[in-house]
Structure formats: C-alpha cells, structure tokens
Design a protein around this motif. Structure first.
Motif, mmCIF file in Angstrom:
data_model
loop_
_atom_site.group_PDB
_atom_site.id
_atom_site.type_symbol
_atom_site.label_atom_id
_atom_site.label_comp_id
_atom_site.label_asym_id
_atom_site.label_seq_id
_atom_site.Cartn_x
_atom_site.Cartn_y
_atom_site.Cartn_z
ATOM 1 N N PRO A 29 -7.361 28.759 -6.864
ATOM 2 C CA PRO A 29 -6.091 28.107 -7.217
ATOM 3 C C PRO A 29 -6.248 26.618 -7.532
ATOM 4 O O PRO A 29 -5.603 26.103 -8.457
ATOM 5 C CB PRO A 29 -5.226 28.327 -5.968
ATOM 6 C CG PRO A 29 -5.753 29.583 -5.369
ATOM 7 C CD PRO A 29 -7.238 29.507 -5.588
ATOM 8 N N THR A 60 2.173 23.247 -9.052
ATOM 9 C CA THR A 60 2.048 24.503 -8.315
ATOM 10 C C THR A 60 3.331 25.310 -8.422
ATOM 11 O O THR A 60 3.307 26.524 -8.669
ATOM 12 C CB THR A 60 1.719 24.232 -6.835
ATOM 13 O OG1 THR A 60 0.503 23.477 -6.756
ATOM 14 C CG2 THR A 60 1.566 25.527 -6.058
ATOM 15 N N ARG A 61 4.447 24.642 -8.245
ATOM 16 C CA ARG A 61 5.746 25.305 -8.330
ATOM 17 C C ARG A 61 6.001 25.824 -9.753
ATOM 18 O O ARG A 61 6.484 26.953 -9.934
ATOM 19 C CB ARG A 61 6.843 24.332 -7.911
ATOM 20 C CG ARG A 61 8.238 24.961 -7.862
ATOM 21 C CD ARG A 61 9.225 24.077 -7.123
ATOM 22 N NE ARG A 61 9.228 22.725 -7.659
ATOM 23 C CZ ARG A 61 8.846 21.643 -6.973
ATOM 24 N NH1 ARG A 61 8.409 21.759 -5.733
ATOM 25 N NH2 ARG A 61 8.875 20.435 -7.519
ATOM 26 N N TYR A 64 3.830 28.902 -10.634
ATOM 27 C CA TYR A 64 4.349 30.083 -9.935
ATOM 28 C C TYR A 64 5.628 30.601 -10.595
ATOM 29 O O TYR A 64 5.801 31.811 -10.774
ATOM 30 C CB TYR A 64 4.617 29.745 -8.472
ATOM 31 C CG TYR A 64 5.213 30.896 -7.682
ATOM 32 C CD1 TYR A 64 4.420 31.971 -7.288
ATOM 33 C CD2 TYR A 64 6.568 30.900 -7.350
ATOM 34 C CE1 TYR A 64 4.966 33.036 -6.578
ATOM 35 C CE2 TYR A 64 7.121 31.961 -6.642
ATOM 36 C CZ TYR A 64 6.314 33.021 -6.249
ATOM 37 O OH TYR A 64 6.851 34.067 -5.567
ATOM 38 N N GLN A 65 6.533 29.683 -10.991
ATOM 39 C CA GLN A 65 7.793 30.085 -11.610
ATOM 40 C C GLN A 65 7.581 30.721 -12.974
ATOM 41 O O GLN A 65 8.229 31.706 -13.329
ATOM 42 C CB GLN A 65 8.718 28.870 -11.739
ATOM 43 C CG GLN A 65 9.261 28.354 -10.413
ATOM 44 C CD GLN A 65 10.051 27.063 -10.565
ATOM 45 O OE1 GLN A 65 10.023 26.425 -11.629
ATOM 46 N NE2 GLN A 65 10.749 26.669 -9.515
ATOM 47 N N GLY A 68 3.898 33.487 -12.137
ATOM 48 C CA GLY A 68 3.727 34.293 -10.935
ATOM 49 C C GLY A 68 2.488 33.929 -10.137
ATOM 50 O O GLY A 68 1.674 33.092 -10.548
ATOM 51 N N LEU A 69 2.337 34.577 -8.999
ATOM 52 C CA LEU A 69 1.241 34.267 -8.079
ATOM 53 C C LEU A 69 -0.127 34.556 -8.681
ATOM 54 O O LEU A 69 -1.099 33.833 -8.425
ATOM 55 C CB LEU A 69 1.422 35.078 -6.795
ATOM 56 C CG LEU A 69 0.445 34.770 -5.649
ATOM 57 C CD1 LEU A 69 0.597 33.328 -5.185
ATOM 58 C CD2 LEU A 69 0.670 35.735 -4.489
ATOM 59 N N ARG A 70 -0.232 35.589 -9.509
ATOM 60 C CA ARG A 70 -1.525 35.965 -10.087
ATOM 61 C C ARG A 70 -2.100 34.886 -10.987
ATOM 62 O O ARG A 70 -3.310 34.849 -11.233
ATOM 63 C CB ARG A 70 -1.383 37.265 -10.877
ATOM 64 C CG ARG A 70 -1.103 38.490 -10.016
ATOM 65 C CD ARG A 70 -0.996 39.748 -10.861
ATOM 66 N NE ARG A 70 -2.245 40.043 -11.550
ATOM 67 C CZ ARG A 70 -2.398 41.056 -12.404
ATOM 68 N NH1 ARG A 70 -1.378 41.862 -12.667
ATOM 69 N NH2 ARG A 70 -3.565 41.261 -12.990
ATOM 70 N N PHE A 72 -2.624 31.883 -10.372
ATOM 71 C CA PHE A 72 -3.548 31.009 -9.648
ATOM 72 C C PHE A 72 -4.951 31.597 -9.566
ATOM 73 O O PHE A 72 -5.887 30.916 -9.147
ATOM 74 C CB PHE A 72 -3.018 30.727 -8.241
ATOM 75 C CG PHE A 72 -1.769 29.904 -8.229
ATOM 76 C CD1 PHE A 72 -1.833 28.538 -8.476
ATOM 77 C CD2 PHE A 72 -0.533 30.480 -7.999
ATOM 78 C CE1 PHE A 72 -0.683 27.762 -8.483
ATOM 79 C CE2 PHE A 72 0.626 29.714 -8.000
ATOM 80 C CZ PHE A 72 0.556 28.349 -8.243
#
Length: 340
Positions: A29, A60-61, A64-65, A68-70, A72
């Motif tokens: 990440p 980071t935010r 993610y928005q 998505g988490l993937r 990273f």
C-alpha cells in the motif's frame, strides 16, 4: 550478518526470497502511494486544490473511494515475483561475491569495503534481471481504472510488442546508477548503527556477548534504510517518470502527463517544471516503506540462516546468525533487497 569465511550456508537464497515476499505484501500500500506521488506533476500540497493527491491521508481516502481496497495492492503480483527473484539473486550473488573476496587479505581485513562492493554488485545483477517486472508494475499502479493492462503477463507482452526491448528496460540508467550507493551504502549503514548500539547503548545482553535484541536490529535496519534512501531518491523518481513514457493514453485521470527523453533530460524537466523539491516527491511514503521494508527484511533473513556452531562449544546446536555474530565478535553486515 557477516559470518566466518569458512562457514557455508546453503539457504541464503531461500531466506532472501521469503523475506522479500513477506515484506512486499506488508509494504505494497505504501508503494502504491509512493509511485502515484512520484508521477504527479502537480504539487503535493493541501494548498493546491487542483492536485489529485495532496497528502498521505487524503490520498489514501481518495484511492479507497475511487478504486476500493484492492487498489492498494495494484501491481502486487509482478511486485511479488520481482521481490522474490530480486531477493534470491541478490542474496545468493552477495554470498558468492563475499566468499570470493574474503580469499584476499585486503578485503578480509577491511570488511566495510568488502560489504559495499558485494552489495553493489549483487544489487546491480538483481536490478538488471528484474527491471521489466518493475516497468509493468509501475504502469499497473499508475493506469486508469478499466484502461491499460489487464494483468502483468498481458502488460509485458504489449510492452514488448509495442515498444520492444527498450520499452521493457525503460529507466535502466537511473536504476543502475542508484543501486551501488543504495545497496552498498545500506550494508555499511547497518553495520555502523549496529556498532553504535553496542558501544553507546549497552544492555545486559551485549555485555554478556549475546546478540542485539530484535527491536534494536529492527531499528538499525530502519535507520539504514532511511539514510540510503535519502541519498538516491531523485534517481528513483527519474526512473519512475521514465517508465511511464509512451503510456499517456492509459493515464487520463491523473493530471498532466510528464514527458521526457534521457535520464538527464528527465531530471532537468523535473527541476524546470516543479523546482528542486520536485525531485523528492513522494518522499514521506517512500521513507516509511524503506524503513519498514529494511527492518523486516533484516529480521526475517537473520532468523532463517542455517544452524551453526558457536566457537568454543563442543557440540553443534541451532543458533541464528545474530547469535553466531555475537559470539565470534564480528561486526554486522546487512543484506538488503533494494528499495523497489
């Protein structure tokens, strides 16, 4: 860790590969943030609202928005393969080079010089072998969603078909130029910090001749990583900028695309367009990554070396290389994966 010249450990390559695999997964990440910061031409500042990425928290935010988490772990597969191949080739070539140079009295006596030369050579070999994977990893991390390459295999094939061998080795010159001071310097800094801990932070363990505690080994590795990263960071940034040349169509949502030719032209354009501070874009996540990666790498590798005999003891019993180092009285030499 520096071992007796007659000691032959057979699992140094395995230890290097495993350590690379674990540390890469943990630090991926931070690597995504670092690369996106490095490739952004607009300023990294809260005051510049037109910049897509401004701070670590905001970025980071946003990642993610939007993704998505993937996101990273984008480019994680080629990065993981890169780390394993890099770790195995570097650690193995380091041990062979170290064994060769220790046959000469000059290098046996001056271990810092020996460590630097072995580290620089092994890092260069590993870099040349793995650079195509680094190129495709950079592009996977920096491409728009639903654009570019579907996976690393397709990416390598398309780069070769559209850009040839030259495309697969974009950024070779700064990669090779940075690896000698980066890897070689890492060996020496780790040794220096280990010696300082023993000299100025005496504990019951060091007084008894036992190895440094794990936390102190982690600190030594982390500090060594920070020092060497600061030395070569502009070269690392230039390498990333060169790796995305010819890839502008797949990067439409990341702001202005940076264009350059040679390494010298790349660094000149960075300073001209973004100032000298532009050479250190993405430094914060890069230092965090370097610190964690270096520290974990040393600790994991050190615990995986084969059991060996402590001098003065009649029987052979399992000990780590740190314990062996402590009993033989030799200073620490480090093995480092490179800040890929």
């Amino acid at each position: 860790m520096d071992r007796d010249k007659d000691d032959k450990s057979s699992n140094t390559g395995i230890a290097g590969g495993f350590a690379a695999c674990v540390t890469r997964f943990i630090c991926q990440p931070l690597d995504v943030l670092k690369i996106r910061f490095q490739l952004q031409v607009e300023p990294l500042s809260e005051d510049h609202m037109t910049s897509k990425y401004r701070t670590i928290v905001q970025s980071t935010r946003l990642v993610y928005q939007e993704e998505g988490l993937r996101a990273f772990w984008k480019g994680h597969n080629p990065a993981q393969v890169l780390s394993i191949i890099y770790g195995v080739s570097q650690f193995s070539s380091y041990e062979h080079c170290n064994a060769l140079l220790r046959r000469f009295a000059t290098f046996e006596e001056h271990h810092n010089v020996r460590n630097f030369m072995c580290g620089a050579l092994s890092g260069t070999v590993a870099t040349v072998i793995t650079l195509p994977l680094d190129v495709v990893r950079t592009r996977l991390i920096s491409q728009d969603r639903n654009r570019g390459y579907k996976n690393s295999v397709q990416g390598l094939r398309m780069i070769y078909m559209q850009e040839g061998i030259r495309g697969m080795y974009r950024g070779l010159s700064p990669s090779v130029l940075q690896i000698a001071p980066l890897t070689g310097g890492q060996f020496m800094f780790y040794n220096i910090f280990g010696s300082l801990f023993r000299k100025y932070f005496k504990s019951e363990a060091t007084v008894k001749g036992e190895p440094l505690p794990a936390i102190e080994l982690l600190i030594c590795g982390g500090l060594a990583g920070i020092c060497t990263k600061l030395m070569v960071y502009p070269l690392d940034l230039a390498k990333k900028r060169m790796q995305i040349q010819g890839f502008a169509k797949s990067r439409q949502t990341f702001g202005r695309h940076f264009v350059c030719g040679s390494m010298a032209n790349c660094m000149y354009n960075i300073v001209k367009q973004e100032g000298f501070v532009g050479l250190y874009k993405g430094l914060h996540p890069a230092l965090l990554k370097a610190c964690f990666m270096s520290a974990f790498y040393f600790a994991i590798y050190d615990e995986m070396v084969l059991p060996r005999t402590i001098p003065g003891e009649g029987t052979r019993r399992p000990v780590s290389s740190a314990q062996y180092l402590s009993h033989t009285g030799r200073k620490a030499a480090c093995l480092f994966p490179g800040f890929r």
